[in-house]
Design a protein around this motif. Structure first.
Motif, short mmCIF file in Angstrom:
data_model
loop_
_atom_site.label_atom_id
_atom_site.label_comp_id
_atom_site.label_asym_id
_atom_site.label_seq_id
_atom_site.Cartn_x
_atom_site.Cartn_y
_atom_site.Cartn_z
N THR A 226 0.74 -1.34 0.06
CA THR A 226 -0.21 -0.06 0.05
C THR A 226 0.74 1.21 0.09
OG1 THR A 226 -1.68 -1.17 1.07
CG2 THR A 226 -1.83 1.08 1.36
N PHE A 227 1.99 1.18 0.67
CA PHE A 227 2.59 2.68 0.99
C PHE A 227 3.99 2.70 0.35
CE2 PHE A 227 0.20 1.48 4.96
CZ PHE A 227 -0.51 2.60 4.77
N ASP A 228 4.34 3.94 0.19
CA ASP A 228 5.86 4.10 -0.46
C ASP A 228 6.80 4.38 0.85
OD1 ASP A 228 5.47 6.59 1.07
OD2 ASP A 228 5.51 7.88 -0.55
N ALA A 229 7.87 4.50 0.75
CA ALA A 229 9.07 4.20 1.85
C ALA A 229 8.52 5.05 3.09
CB ALA A 229 10.36 4.57 1.50
N VAL A 230 8.12 6.46 2.92
CA VAL A 230 7.84 7.33 3.95
C VAL A 230 6.49 6.67 4.71
CG1 VAL A 230 7.04 9.70 4.39
CG2 VAL A 230 8.78 9.09 2.85
N GLY A 231 5.57 6.41 3.88
CA GLY A 231 4.32 5.87 4.51
C GLY A 231 4.50 4.37 5.23
N ARG A 232 5.50 3.85 4.64
CA ARG A 232 5.79 2.35 5.17
C ARG A 232 6.50 2.48 6.70
NH1 ARG A 232 7.46 0.23 1.20
NH2 ARG A 232 9.58 0.60 1.38
N ARG A 233 7.50 3.51 6.84
CA ARG A 233 8.03 4.10 7.88
C ARG A 233 7.01 4.25 9.05
NH1 ARG A 233 11.73 6.50 6.11
NH2 ARG A 233 10.97 8.63 6.39
N THR A 234 5.99 5.11 8.65
CA THR A 234 4.92 5.70 9.68
C THR A 234 4.24 4.34 10.14
OG1 THR A 234 4.85 7.82 8.62
CG2 THR A 234 2.84 7.35 9.80
N PHE A 235 3.76 3.85 9.23
CA PHE A 235 3.05 2.59 9.51
C PHE A 235 3.74 1.47 10.42
CE2 PHE A 235 1.63 -1.85 8.00
CZ PHE A 235 0.17 -1.79 8.67
N ARG A 236 4.76 1.45 9.98
CA ARG A 236 5.64 0.29 10.79
C ARG A 236 5.90 0.89 12.18
NH1 ARG A 236 11.03 -3.21 8.92
NH2 ARG A 236 11.58 -3.88 11.00
N GLU A 237 6.18 2.21 12.54
CA GLU A 237 6.33 2.65 13.63
C GLU A 237 5.16 2.46 14.51
OE1 GLU A 237 7.93 6.50 12.91
OE2 GLU A 237 9.99 5.83 12.52
N ALA A 238 4.02 2.85 13.81
CA ALA A 238 2.67 2.85 14.56
C ALA A 238 2.58 1.39 15.13
CB ALA A 238 1.64 3.72 13.84
N VAL A 239 2.31 0.66 14.17
CA VAL A 239 2.01 -0.81 14.38
C VAL A 239 3.08 -1.32 15.59
CG1 VAL A 239 2.08 -3.22 13.71
CG2 VAL A 239 1.25 -1.40 12.04
N THR A 240 4.24 -1.27 15.49
CA THR A 240 5.31 -1.53 16.46
C THR A 240 5.09 -0.91 17.64
OG1 THR A 240 6.75 -2.09 14.81
CG2 THR A 240 7.61 -1.95 17.12
N ALA A 241 4.63 0.42 17.90
CA ALA A 241 4.45 0.99 19.13
C ALA A 241 3.08 0.57 19.78
CB ALA A 241 4.05 2.57 18.85
N ARG A 242 1.94 -0.06 19.04
CA ARG A 242 0.83 -0.61 19.46
C ARG A 242 1.02 -2.11 19.99
NH1 ARG A 242 -3.98 2.04 18.80
NH2 ARG A 242 -4.02 4.02 17.98
N CYS A 243 1.67 -2.84 19.13
CA CYS A 243 2.04 -4.37 19.22
C CYS A 243 3.19 -4.83 19.83
CB CYS A 243 1.45 -5.06 17.68
SG CYS A 243 -0.27 -4.31 17.34
N GLY A 244 4.36 -4.20 19.83
CA GLY A 244 5.47 -4.61 19.97
C GLY A 244 6.11 -5.67 18.90
N THR A 245 5.56 -5.33 17.63
CA THR A 245 6.03 -6.34 16.62
C THR A 245 7.49 -6.35 16.35
OG1 THR A 245 4.05 -5.40 15.54
CG2 THR A 245 5.51 -6.59 14.11
#
Length: 289
Positions: A226-245
């Motif tokens: 879905t995302f480009d590199a910038v969006g992916r970084r935002t998405f990954r940080e948000a998921v990891t913060a919520r789920c500890g991925t």
């Protein structure tokens, strides 16, 4: 699948809806979607392989929907197999969500909903019950997809100078998910994300036909799809913060993006939008090296 057939099914089973305007709005690999009046849609399987998937949505989405932070198409009416007119499978009347498919906008604009999608997946990815639907193509260990990926990469239908095969050969060795089997959407690409009118915020998540349980990395592949590199970084940080991925899960997610991106590439010769999505996905997967 014709408007007349669907109207006849409505007349036979939900006659109070049968006189509403009805028009085909989408033809997927598995289902046809028709808009019904202003507020509803009819979701009808177009092949036997999809019939069981509709039944999964009918059984499980009503229970999942109330705890998710975004609307999903939980059926409001259920259609059953019918003798007159003849139709052998279950079908559903679901809410209609006004908006724009995320597939229709530039990946850079999708950054606007990265955090919202992360929140949605954090709410969805909770342990599923043992009787949750089983999907042999989603949520499974990467080793179960190894042969099909290698076959696609060798077929000539997926552009590859060897880079994708080299990457896959590394990623398939990442340790398998050893946590509880989580609820999964199973097919989380931009065409299944509906954006709210007038902006690029996420308004709804649709098409749960592939819903199953298993490794959450399957859905997290959307970081590359879905995302480009910038969006992916935002998405990954948000998921990891919520789920500890952990990093291994993100590595498997990248592998799942390769699984799905190669499938898009191999089967989109008559669909320019998905051919473009395949090219984007595979470029993003390789670009992280």
């Amino acid at each position: 699948m014709t408007v007349d057939l669907v109207r006849s099914l409505l007349a036979a089973q939900h006659p109070d809806l049968a006189s509403l305007p009805l028009v085909v709005v989408a033809n997927g690999w598995d289902n046809v979607v028709l808009r019904l009046g202003d507020d509803l849609a009819v979701r009808v399987p177009r092949r036997e392989a999809a019939a069981g998937l509709v039944a999964h949505e009918q059984e499980w989405l009503p229970g999942l929907a109330p705890r998710l932070p975004l609307p999903v198409p939980a059926p409001v009416r259920v259609g059953t197999p019918c003798a007159d007119p003849f139709f052998p499978w279950a079908w559903s009347v679901v809410p209609w969500f006004d908006g724009l498919s995320a597939l229709e906008i530039d990946p850079a604009l999708r950054r606007a909903f990265a955090v919202d999608l992360a929140a949605f997946l954090a709410a969805l990815h909770v342990p599923a019950p043992p009787e949750a639907p089983v999907n042999p193509f989603r949520g499974v260990p990467l080793a179960a997809r190894d042969a099909s990926v290698r076959e696609r990469l060798a077929s000539g239908h997926v552009p590859d100078d060897g880079s994708l095969l080299d990457l896959w050969s590394r990623l398939v060795e990442v340790p398998a998910w050893d946590g509880p089997a989580a609820w999964l959407h199973g097919d989380l690409h931009p065409a299944n994300l509906v954006l709210a009118p007038r902006d690029h915020r996420l308004g709804a998540v649709v098409d749960f036909g592939d819903m199953t349980s298993g490794d959450p990395a399957t859905d997290l592949a959307t970081a590359w799809i879905t995302f480009d590199a910038v969006g992916r970084r935002t998405f990954r940080e948000a998921v990891t913060a919520r789920c500890g991925t952990d990093d291994a899960t993100w590595a498997r997610a990248r592998a799942w993006a390769l699984v799905l991106g190669s499938a898009f590439a191999a089967h989109s010769d008559d669909d320019p939008a998905f051919a473009g999505l395949a090219a984007h996905t595979l470029a993003q997967v390789l670009g992280d090296d």
